[in-house]
Design a protein around this motif. Structure first.
Motif, PDB file in Angstrom:
ATOM      1  N   THR A 145      28.360  52.904 107.547  1.00 26.80           N
ATOM      2  CA  THR A 145      28.519  54.145 108.055  1.00 26.80           C
ATOM      3  C   THR A 145      30.008  53.975 108.813  1.00 26.80           C
ATOM      4  OG1 THR A 145      26.339  54.627 108.381  1.00 26.80           O
ATOM      5  CG2 THR A 145      28.037  56.188 109.296  1.00 26.80           C
ATOM      6  N   THR A 195      29.814  61.934 112.247  1.00 22.32           N
ATOM      7  CA  THR A 195      28.566  61.849 111.213  1.00 22.32           C
ATOM      8  C   THR A 195      27.656  62.510 111.805  1.00 22.32           C
ATOM      9  OG1 THR A 195      27.601  60.428 109.766  1.00 22.32           O
ATOM     10  CG2 THR A 195      28.007  59.593 111.869  1.00 22.32           C
ATOM     11  N   GLN A 240      24.831  61.501 110.064  1.00 20.60           N
ATOM     12  CA  GLN A 240      23.811  60.786 109.378  1.00 20.60           C
ATOM     13  C   GLN A 240      22.800  60.363 110.428  1.00 20.60           C
ATOM     14  OE1 GLN A 240      26.235  58.016 106.376  1.00 20.60           O
ATOM     15  NE2 GLN A 240      24.767  57.191 107.147  1.00 20.60           N
ATOM     16  N   GLU A 289      33.826  55.233 107.849  1.00 19.11           N
ATOM     17  CA  GLU A 289      34.829  56.158 108.714  1.00 19.11           C
ATOM     18  C   GLU A 289      36.021  55.196 109.181  1.00 19.11           C
ATOM     19  OE1 GLU A 289      36.203  58.765 111.097  1.00 19.11           O
ATOM     20  OE2 GLU A 289      34.562  59.156 109.809  1.00 19.11           O
TER      21      GLU A 289
END
Length: 275
Positions: free
Chosen positions: A234, A225, A227, A238
Motif C-alpha cells: 500500500t 487510503t 484500505q 502511494e
C-alpha cells in the motif's frame, strides 16, 4: 526477528564510565520521549548507583503529548525528570536550574569549607537519544559532534556550559542483549539501532500493525487510503516505489515508511504506552 547489537566500542564505553564516575557530581541521563522506558539502559542504572540524577526525555516534539504527560507523572516518583526537545529548544532552559537544585546541598557543604568548585555533570544514554544535541544547545555552540545515526560520538570530552557547570559527554551505550525482543523492535523502529543489522521490511510490517492498533486511522489519513489493511505494498504504491512489471519495491517502501515515522509525519507516536 531477533535484534542484537553491541559494537566493540560499547564494551570500552562501559569501562570508561566506571573510571569517570568518581570525578562526577551529577548525572544527566538522556532518554527518548517516545520510549520513556525502553530507551533507558538497565546497565546504566546499576553503574550509576546513588549519584544524583536528572532524567531528560528528549524528542518530546515527536512523541504523543498525552502519553508524555502520563510518563512524567510516573517517572517523577523515581526522581527529577524533564521532557524536552533539543532540536526546537522546548524545555531546555529548565535543565541548568534543576542541576543547580540537585547540587545545592553539596555546594553549601563545600562553601562552609571555603571551597568553590563547578558542578561536574556526566551525560549518559543509549545511542540516538540526542545527547550531543542537548550539549550543543546548552553550550550555545557545536562543541560536541552530533549526527542522526547512532554511535556518532566516539570519545569523551569536558565542556564548560556555565560559570559553575562542566559537562562530560560520553558515547551512547546499548546493553548486550535485549531480553525482551519487543524492546529491541521499539528501539530499532525509533532509530537507536542501525538499520543494517535487522530486517527492515519485517520490522516495518510489525510497526504498521502496531500503529493500526494504537493510532487507529493515522496511517489511512497520512497515506490517503481507505484500505482496512495497510502494508508495504500500500505504502509503496502511494509513494511510487515501483519496479519492472509494476511490482512494489518493498524495501524502498520500508525505508520511506521509517523516515516518515521517525520524523513524526505519520503521527506523534509513543511506543511505550501507559493506559
Amino acid at each position: 526477528m531477533d535484534i542484537q547489537w553491541f559494537p566493540g566500542h560499547m564494551t570500552k564505553t562501559k569501562r570508561q564510565l566506571l573510571e569517570q564516575l568518581k570525578w562526577v557530581d551529577v548525572i544527566i541521563e538522556t532518554g527518548d520521549a517516545r520510549l520513556p522506558l525502553s530507551s533507558r539502559n538497565p546497565l546504566l542504572r546499576e553503574l550509576l548507583g546513588a549519584k544524583p540524577k536528572l532524567l531528560v526525555l528528549n524528542k518530546a516534539d515527536l512523541a504523543d503529548e498525552d502519553q508524555t504527560g502520563k510518563w512524567l507523572k510516573k517517572l517523577e516518583q523515581e526522581g527529577p525528570v524533564l521532557a524536552v526537545s533539543a532540536s526546537t529548544g522546548a524545555g531546555m532552559k529548565k535543565i541548568i536550574p534543576m542541576l543547580e537544585e540537585l547540587m545545592a546541598e553539596k555546594w553549601q557543604k563545600l562553601a562552609e569549607k571555603g571551597i568553590k568548585k563547578p558542578i561536574r555533570v556526566m551525560v549518559v544514554g543509549i545511542p540516538n537519544t540526542g545527547k550531543s544535541t542537548i550539549i550543543n544547545t546548552l553550550t550555545g555552540r557545536a562543541q560536541a559532534r552530533t549526527g542522526n545515526k547512532p554511535g556518532v560520538t566516539r570519545g569523551s570530552q569536558w565542556l564548560r556550559i556555565h560559570g559553575r557547570i562542566e559537562l562530560l559527554d560520553t558515547p551512547g551505550m546499548l546493553w548486550p542483549k535485549f531480553d525482551d525482543q519487543i524492546i529491541g523492535r521499539k528501539l530499532a523502529a525509533s532509530g537507536a539501532v542501525r538499520d543494517e543489522v535487522f530486517d527492515l521490511e519485517e520490522l516495518a510490517q510489525w510497526l504498521i500493525a502496531w500503529l493500526q492498533t494504537n493510532y487507529q486511522g493515522a496511517l489511512n489519513k497520512y497515506y490517503k487510503t481507505e484500505q482496512e489493511e495497510i502494508n508495504l505494498e500500500t505504502i509503496g504504491k502511494e509513494r511510487g516505489c515501483l519496479i519492472s512489471g509494476g511490482r512494489v519495491d518493498t524495501l524502498k517502501a520500508a525505508q520511506i515508511f521509517f523516515r516518515e515515522f521517525r520524523s513524526a509525519k505519520i503521527a506523534r507516536a509513543t511506543l511505550d504506552r501507559l493506559e
